[in-house]
Scaffold this motif. Structure first.
Motif, PDB file in Angstrom:
ATOM      1  N   ILE A 158       4.971  -6.633 -48.081  1.00 51.00           N
ATOM      2  CA  ILE A 158       4.840  -7.110 -49.178  1.00 51.00           C
ATOM      3  C   ILE A 158       3.567  -7.027 -50.264  1.00 51.00           C
ATOM      4  O   ILE A 158       3.862  -7.353 -51.642  1.00 51.00           O
ATOM      5  CB  ILE A 158       4.154  -8.555 -48.020  1.00 51.00           C
ATOM      6  N   GLY A 159       2.238  -5.968 -49.310  1.00 50.53           N
ATOM      7  CA  GLY A 159       1.768  -6.068 -50.585  1.00 50.53           C
ATOM      8  C   GLY A 159       1.954  -4.862 -51.458  1.00 50.53           C
ATOM      9  O   GLY A 159       2.051  -4.544 -53.104  1.00 50.53           O
TER      10      GLY A 159
ATOM     11  N   ARG B 126       4.224  -5.038 -54.649  1.00 51.88           N
ATOM     12  CA  ARG B 126       4.186  -5.711 -55.773  1.00 51.88           C
ATOM     13  C   ARG B 126       3.343  -4.739 -56.517  1.00 51.88           C
ATOM     14  O   ARG B 126       3.271  -4.921 -57.420  1.00 51.88           O
ATOM     15  CB  ARG B 126       3.227  -6.847 -55.207  1.00 51.88           C
ATOM     16  N   LEU B 127       3.199  -3.489 -55.739  1.00 54.29           N
ATOM     17  CA  LEU B 127       1.855  -2.846 -56.954  1.00 54.29           C
ATOM     18  C   LEU B 127       3.070  -1.417 -57.665  1.00 54.29           C
ATOM     19  O   LEU B 127       2.909  -1.532 -58.526  1.00 54.29           O
ATOM     20  CB  LEU B 127       0.970  -2.035 -55.979  1.00 54.29           C
ATOM     21  N   LEU B 128       3.927  -1.935 -56.315  1.00 52.05           N
ATOM     22  CA  LEU B 128       4.882  -0.388 -56.981  1.00 52.05           C
ATOM     23  C   LEU B 128       6.656  -1.056 -56.861  1.00 52.05           C
ATOM     24  O   LEU B 128       6.906  -1.122 -55.444  1.00 52.05           O
ATOM     25  CB  LEU B 128       5.107   0.772 -55.873  1.00 52.05           C
ATOM     26  N   PRO B 129       6.992  -1.732 -57.805  1.00 50.96           N
ATOM     27  CA  PRO B 129       8.028  -2.080 -57.618  1.00 50.96           C
ATOM     28  C   PRO B 129       9.437  -1.393 -57.252  1.00 50.96           C
ATOM     29  O   PRO B 129      10.508  -2.186 -57.650  1.00 50.96           O
ATOM     30  CB  PRO B 129       8.550  -2.691 -59.556  1.00 50.96           C
TER      31      PRO B 129
ATOM     32  N   TYR C  59      13.214  -2.115 -44.564  1.00 55.16           N
ATOM     33  CA  TYR C  59      13.642  -2.225 -43.771  1.00 55.16           C
ATOM     34  C   TYR C  59      13.251  -1.281 -42.644  1.00 55.16           C
ATOM     35  O   TYR C  59      11.658  -1.501 -42.181  1.00 55.16           O
ATOM     36  CB  TYR C  59      14.951  -1.931 -42.868  1.00 55.16           C
ATOM     37  N   LEU C  60      12.162  -0.172 -43.988  1.00 58.70           N
ATOM     38  CA  LEU C  60      11.625   0.482 -43.319  1.00 58.70           C
ATOM     39  C   LEU C  60      10.187   0.085 -42.884  1.00 58.70           C
ATOM     40  O   LEU C  60       9.585   0.437 -42.068  1.00 58.70           O
ATOM     41  CB  LEU C  60      11.373   1.961 -44.452  1.00 58.70           C
ATOM     42  N   ALA C  61       9.509  -0.564 -43.861  1.00 58.10           N
ATOM     43  CA  ALA C  61       8.369  -1.326 -43.996  1.00 58.10           C
ATOM     44  C   ALA C  61       8.266  -2.241 -42.899  1.00 58.10           C
ATOM     45  O   ALA C  61       7.137  -2.232 -42.439  1.00 58.10           O
ATOM     46  CB  ALA C  61       7.672  -1.939 -45.314  1.00 58.10           C
ATOM     47  N   TRP C  62       9.241  -2.951 -42.393  1.00 58.77           N
ATOM     48  CA  TRP C  62       8.975  -3.991 -41.069  1.00 58.77           C
ATOM     49  C   TRP C  62       9.351  -3.154 -40.064  1.00 58.77           C
ATOM     50  O   TRP C  62       8.217  -3.491 -39.095  1.00 58.77           O
ATOM     51  CB  TRP C  62      10.127  -4.714 -41.089  1.00 58.77           C
TER      52      TRP C  62
END
Length: 231
Positions: free
Chosen positions: A180-181, A184-187, A196-199
């Motif tokens: 999530i965070g 937003r900083l790196l579109p 999916y990697l982040a989750w």
């Protein structure tokens, strides 16, 4: 600022504090005064994350986003479970029966029940995220029920319970930041691969970290006395 925006701001701020204090507690000497202080601040920040997440979930319900609301509620249950376990394991380390009381049993039942509901929802909606993440609650609940039988036989049960719950907290904290965070900083990180990697990446890393900590801290079972040979 609207009420919803205020809760979003509080949620983000508390999550940022949780991310920072988690790593402070991780690098500080375990059991030291600074480690305990960082851990307390971390847990307080996570309580704010949970508290501010409730109105965000209710807003999804009011907006008619039932699947999103169900998944957010499920995530709040997972985080509540890991926060509660990490706190009570230290507080009740001299009273395992108290630790394994009604709250423990309720969470051990609620997690797999919610996981099965999310699994059904994920299959019904064709969502790999919901279907895959449902396994977390199912496995957490199953392991809690298993540990309920093992804990009374382990002198330092509280240590394993604490670091296992903190590993779960770490996964939750880093999923929020990576999924999530950070996008937003790196579109450029807003594609499906990163999503999916982040989750699922932090979940897999938490499993590996738990296995490593088990090897490092778990006390081996006492050896059985050899039987006396009969003439």
């Amino acid at each position: 600022m609207t009420g919803y925006a205020a809760f979003v701001t509080l949620h983000i701020a508390a999550g940022t504090v949780a991310l920072i204090t988690f790593w402070l507690a991780a690098v500080l000497r375990k059991g030291s005064a600074r480690h305990r202080l960082a851990g307390r601040v971390y847990l307080l920040a996570m309580l704010l994350v949970i508290a501010s997440g409730v109105p965000l979930t209710l807003q999804r319900v009011l907006d008619g986003q039932s699947a999103s609301a169900a998944f957010l509620g499920y995530l709040l249950l997972l985080v509540t479970t890991s926060v509660w376990l990490s706190w009570r394991a230290i507080r009740d380390k001299a009273q395992p029966a108290r630790y394994l009381g009604r709250a423990y049993h309720a969470l051990a039942v609620a997690n797999p029940a919610a996981g099965l509901a999310v699994l059904w929802l994920g299959l019904e909606r064709g969502s790999p995220l919901l279907a895959g993440f449902s396994l977390v609650g199912i496995l957490v609940g199953a392991d809690m029920l298993r540990r309920r039988r093992v804990i009374p036989t382990q002198p330092r049960w509280w240590l394993e319970e604490h670091y296992a719950a903190m590993v779960g907290n770490a996964a939750a904290t880093h999923i929020a930041f990576l999924a999530i965070g950070l996008p937003r900083l790196l579109p450029a990180l807003q594609g499906p691969s990163w999503f999916y990697l982040a989750w699922f990446g932090p979940v897999l890393l938490s499993i590996a970290a738990k296995a490593w900590l088990d090897r490092r801290y778990r006390i081996a079972a006492p050896a059985r006395p050899a039987r006396t040979a009969h003439a």
